[in-house]
Design an enzyme around this catalytic site. Structure first.
Site, PDB file in Angstrom:
ATOM      1  N   ASP A 140       0.516  -0.687  12.437  1.00 20.65           N
ATOM      2  CA  ASP A 140       1.522  -0.583  11.375  1.00 20.65           C
ATOM      3  C   ASP A 140       2.858  -0.156  11.986  1.00 20.65           C
ATOM      4  OD1 ASP A 140       2.956  -0.177   9.061  1.00 20.65           O
ATOM      5  OD2 ASP A 140       1.447   1.088   8.095  1.00 20.65           O
ATOM      6  N   GLU A 170       1.725  -4.983  11.000  1.00 20.34           N
ATOM      7  CA  GLU A 170       2.040  -4.719   9.585  1.00 20.34           C
ATOM      8  C   GLU A 170       3.469  -4.232   9.392  1.00 20.34           C
ATOM      9  OE1 GLU A 170      -0.813  -1.985   7.985  1.00 20.34           O
ATOM     10  OE2 GLU A 170       0.610  -1.204   6.518  1.00 20.34           O
ATOM     11  N   TYR A 183       5.173   8.238  12.642  1.00 19.69           N
ATOM     12  CA  TYR A 183       4.400   7.745  11.508  1.00 19.69           C
ATOM     13  C   TYR A 183       2.950   7.465  11.918  1.00 19.69           C
ATOM     14  CZ  TYR A 183       1.994   4.677   8.506  1.00 19.69           C
ATOM     15  OH  TYR A 183       0.997   4.154   7.751  1.00 19.69           O
ATOM     16  N   ARG A 231      -7.213   0.436  12.935  1.00 18.75           N
ATOM     17  CA  ARG A 231      -5.758   0.477  13.053  1.00 18.75           C
ATOM     18  C   ARG A 231      -5.426   1.528  14.094  1.00 18.75           C
ATOM     19  NH1 ARG A 231      -1.269   2.551   8.659  1.00 18.75           N
ATOM     20  NH2 ARG A 231      -1.279   4.477   9.840  1.00 18.75           N
ATOM     21  N   HIS A 285       5.532   0.119  10.168  1.00 18.49           N
ATOM     22  CA  HIS A 285       6.133   0.903   9.087  1.00 18.49           C
ATOM     23  C   HIS A 285       7.628   0.661   8.943  1.00 18.49           C
ATOM     24  CE1 HIS A 285       5.767   4.282   6.170  1.00 18.49           C
ATOM     25  NE2 HIS A 285       4.548   3.794   6.104  1.00 18.49           N
ATOM     26  N   GLU A 293      -8.075  -1.853   3.696  1.00 16.54           N
ATOM     27  CA  GLU A 293      -7.795  -0.581   4.381  1.00 16.54           C
ATOM     28  C   GLU A 293      -8.693   0.516   3.821  1.00 16.54           C
ATOM     29  OE1 GLU A 293      -3.724   0.703   3.974  1.00 16.54           O
ATOM     30  OE2 GLU A 293      -3.951   2.257   5.494  1.00 16.54           O
ATOM     31  N   ARG A 348      -0.389  -7.235   1.092  1.00 15.47           N
ATOM     32  CA  ARG A 348      -0.845  -5.839   1.130  1.00 15.47           C
ATOM     33  C   ARG A 348      -0.775  -5.113  -0.213  1.00 15.47           C
ATOM     34  NH1 ARG A 348      -3.064  -2.695   4.227  1.00 15.47           N
ATOM     35  NH2 ARG A 348      -1.453  -1.093   4.459  1.00 15.47           N
ATOM     36  N   TRP A 359      11.981   4.920   7.193  1.00  8.67           N
ATOM     37  CA  TRP A 359      10.759   5.671   7.519  1.00  8.67           C
ATOM     38  C   TRP A 359       9.566   4.772   7.339  1.00  8.67           C
ATOM     39  CZ3 TRP A 359       6.415   7.023   4.607  1.00  8.67           C
ATOM     40  CH2 TRP A 359       5.459   7.769   5.352  1.00  8.67           C
ATOM     41  N   GLU A 397       2.961  -3.617   1.217  1.00  5.49           N
ATOM     42  CA  GLU A 397       2.454  -2.423   0.515  1.00  5.49           C
ATOM     43  C   GLU A 397       3.521  -1.814  -0.387  1.00  5.49           C
ATOM     44  OE1 GLU A 397       1.353  -0.010   3.957  1.00  5.49           O
ATOM     45  OE2 GLU A 397       2.995   1.344   3.494  1.00  5.49           O
TER      46      GLU A 397
HETATM   47  O1  LIG Z   1      -0.499   1.362   5.848  1.00  2.10           O
HETATM   48  C1  LIG Z   1      -0.575   2.384   5.213  1.00  2.10           C
HETATM   49  O2  LIG Z   1      -1.612   2.933   4.889  1.00  2.10           O
HETATM   50  C2  LIG Z   1       0.710   2.949   4.719  1.00  2.10           C
HETATM   51  O3  LIG Z   1       1.785   2.553   5.492  1.00  2.10           O
HETATM   52  C3  LIG Z   1       0.708   4.391   4.356  1.00  2.10           C
HETATM   53  O4  LIG Z   1       0.442   5.226   5.446  1.00  2.10           O
HETATM   54  C4  LIG Z   1       2.027   4.740   3.678  1.00  2.10           C
HETATM   55  O5  LIG Z   1       2.927   5.307   4.548  1.00  2.10           O
HETATM   56  C5  LIG Z   1       1.804   5.650   2.560  1.00  2.10           C
HETATM   57  O6  LIG Z   1       0.867   5.061   1.708  1.00  2.10           O
HETATM   58  C6  LIG Z   1       3.061   5.980   1.815  1.00  2.10           C
HETATM   59  O7  LIG Z   1       2.758   6.490   0.586  1.00  2.10           O
HETATM   60 MG   LIG Z   2       1.351   0.506   6.033  1.00  2.47          MG
END
Ligand SMILES: O=C(O)[C@H](O)[C@@H](O)[C@H](O)[C@H](O)CO
Ligand SMILES: [Mg+2]
Length: 403
Positions: A211, A237, A159, A147, A213, A340, A284, A403, A263
């Site tokens: 990602d 992602e 991030y 990643r 995010h 992951e 996820r 975020w 996620e």
């Molecule tokens: O893809 C990822 O691993 C996630 O986006 C994490 O980085 C989250 O930000 C985190 O798990 C928040 O608790």
């Molecule tokens: Mg993520």
């Protein structure tokens, strides 16, 4: 086999983790993960006040019935706190059942579908060059998938990028939420350059993931998906916040870049429209937040009907308990995609032992009965909980953003 005792263990070996231990009258016990990053104590309260008292005396072998009891019986369904609490109970009960059967968990689920579980690593850098050296380091370690997240010129904190080179990225980095600044234009202009550089240096065999995010609108995500098509990502992602599942349709109609999401989802209903319309490619939700093995298995089965595969969340904020159970699930599930993997640090390993191993970019499942992860409670007691929060994001004009 009756449940005689259940209790939570909260510890912070490097970061906060919540573990549930369920003990039976036959001496067999199970371990479940209840960690919800930044909201840990909400799950502890849910378990201690509402779930544990109702578990005492129940037959530990009735996993399905206990799942239904906790899900329907609360009246208030779904949500990350509820589903993580149910997930912890479910994981511990599967651990107990597999130990009682003297089988590794993957055998109980249906047996091995693969020899090893492909993982992806996090490669982060303050700029493209330092990111390239991180990719190089991980490829040398044997990873087949990485990643890639790099700092964006003009955005001070971003991030997924570690504060210092070579360090792990830790998002919950302050007692109260840190404030980050976000610029969609700067980000969108930069990401295609990052992937062009990675492909130029590492060729086309390495799997590349990214990602977003949750930061883009659907049409912006469509633009990014199209822009990176020449670099054929394994996935893009969480490209939009997805309370509105329909958002994924627009993105899908514009790009062939594969989409991973979920996620932050905790229920099959969070996915239903996007799975049935084939708007996504990977699910996820980790076992902890999705109500455990019992419920995530249902999501994976539904996904399989539509050629959608698993790609479970597995950062360091999910402890070895969640990861260990995932390695069993990944070894069994027919529609596995990728796992992951962000290695935990030594402190975490002082508290949690596991019997899966990592080799050449893959996990190899262990053969110990259960999910193979245990907690050393006296070691855990040396690392008390400390409040930690995830950041918030604001646009350059101060508007609160995702975020
Ligand atoms: O893809 C990822 O691993 C996630 O986006 C994490 O980085 C989250 O930000 C985190 O798990 C928040 O608790
Ligand atoms: Mg993520």
């Amino acid at each position: 086999m009756k449940i005689t005792q259940a209790y939570t263990i909260v510890c912070a070996p490097g970061r906060n983790f919540v573990t549930l231990k369920i003990v039976t009258d036959e001496g067999v016990y199970g371990i479940g993960d209840a960690t919800l990053n930044g909201r840990e104590m909400a799950v502890v309260a849910y378990l201690e006040e509402h779930v544990i008292p109702a578990l005492i005396g129940k037959d530990a072998s009735c996993i399905e019935d206990i799942w239904q009891y906790l899900y329907r019986g609360a009246y208030w369904r779904r949500g990350p706190v509820t589903m993580s609490a149910i997930g912890a109970v479910d994981m511990a009960l599967w651990d107990i059942k597999a130990k009682a059967a003297n089988m590794p968990l993957y055998q109980l689920l249906g047996g091995r579908s693969r020899e090893r579980v492909m993982t992806y690593a996090h490669c982060t850098g303050k700029d493209i060059d330092s990111c390239l050296s991180e990719v190089e380091r991980h490829v040398a370690q044997g990873y087949r998938a990485v990643r890639v997240q790099a700092g964006v010129p003009g955005i001070p904190t971003i991030y997924g990028v570690a504060k210092r080179e070579g360090e792990r990225y830790e998002p919950a980095d302050a007692e109260l939420p840190a404030e980050h600044v976000w610029s969609t234009e700067k980000y969108l202009n930069h990401v295609p350059q990052l992937f062009a550089a990675v492909r130029e240096h590492f060729g086309h065999d390495l799997h590349l993931l990214h990602d977003v995010h949750h930061r883009l609108t659907p049409i912006e995500a469509a633009r990014l998906g199209k822009a990176v098509e020449p670099y054929h990502l394994f996935w893009m992602e969480d490209c939009v916040p997805a309370e509105n599942q329909e958002s994924l349709r627009l993105i899908r109609e514009h790009t062939t870049t594969p989409l991973a999401i979920g996620e932050v989802f905790n229920s099959i209903h969070d996915y239903r429209e996007m799975i049935q319309n084939q708007w996504i490619d990977y699910i996820r939700t980790p076992l902890t937040h999705g109500g455990g093995i019992t419920h995530v298995r249902r999501i994976a089965d539904l996904a399989a009907l539509y050629h959608i595969r698993t790609g479970f969340h597995g950062p360091t904020d999910l402890p070895p308990v969640c990861l260990g159970a995932a390695v069993h699930f990944d070894t069994w599930v027919p529609n596995f995609g990728i796992q992951e993997h962000m290695p935990h640090d030594d402190l975490t390993h002082q508290v949690f032992s596991h019997d899966h191993r990592f080799e050449d970019g893959h996990f190899i499942v262990g053969e110990a009965p259960g999910h193979g992860v245990d907690i050393d409670e006296s070691a855990a007691a040396q690392f008390p909980y400390k409040r930690a929060s995830l950041p918030v994001n604001r646009l350059e004009d101060g508007t609160l953003w995702h975020w």
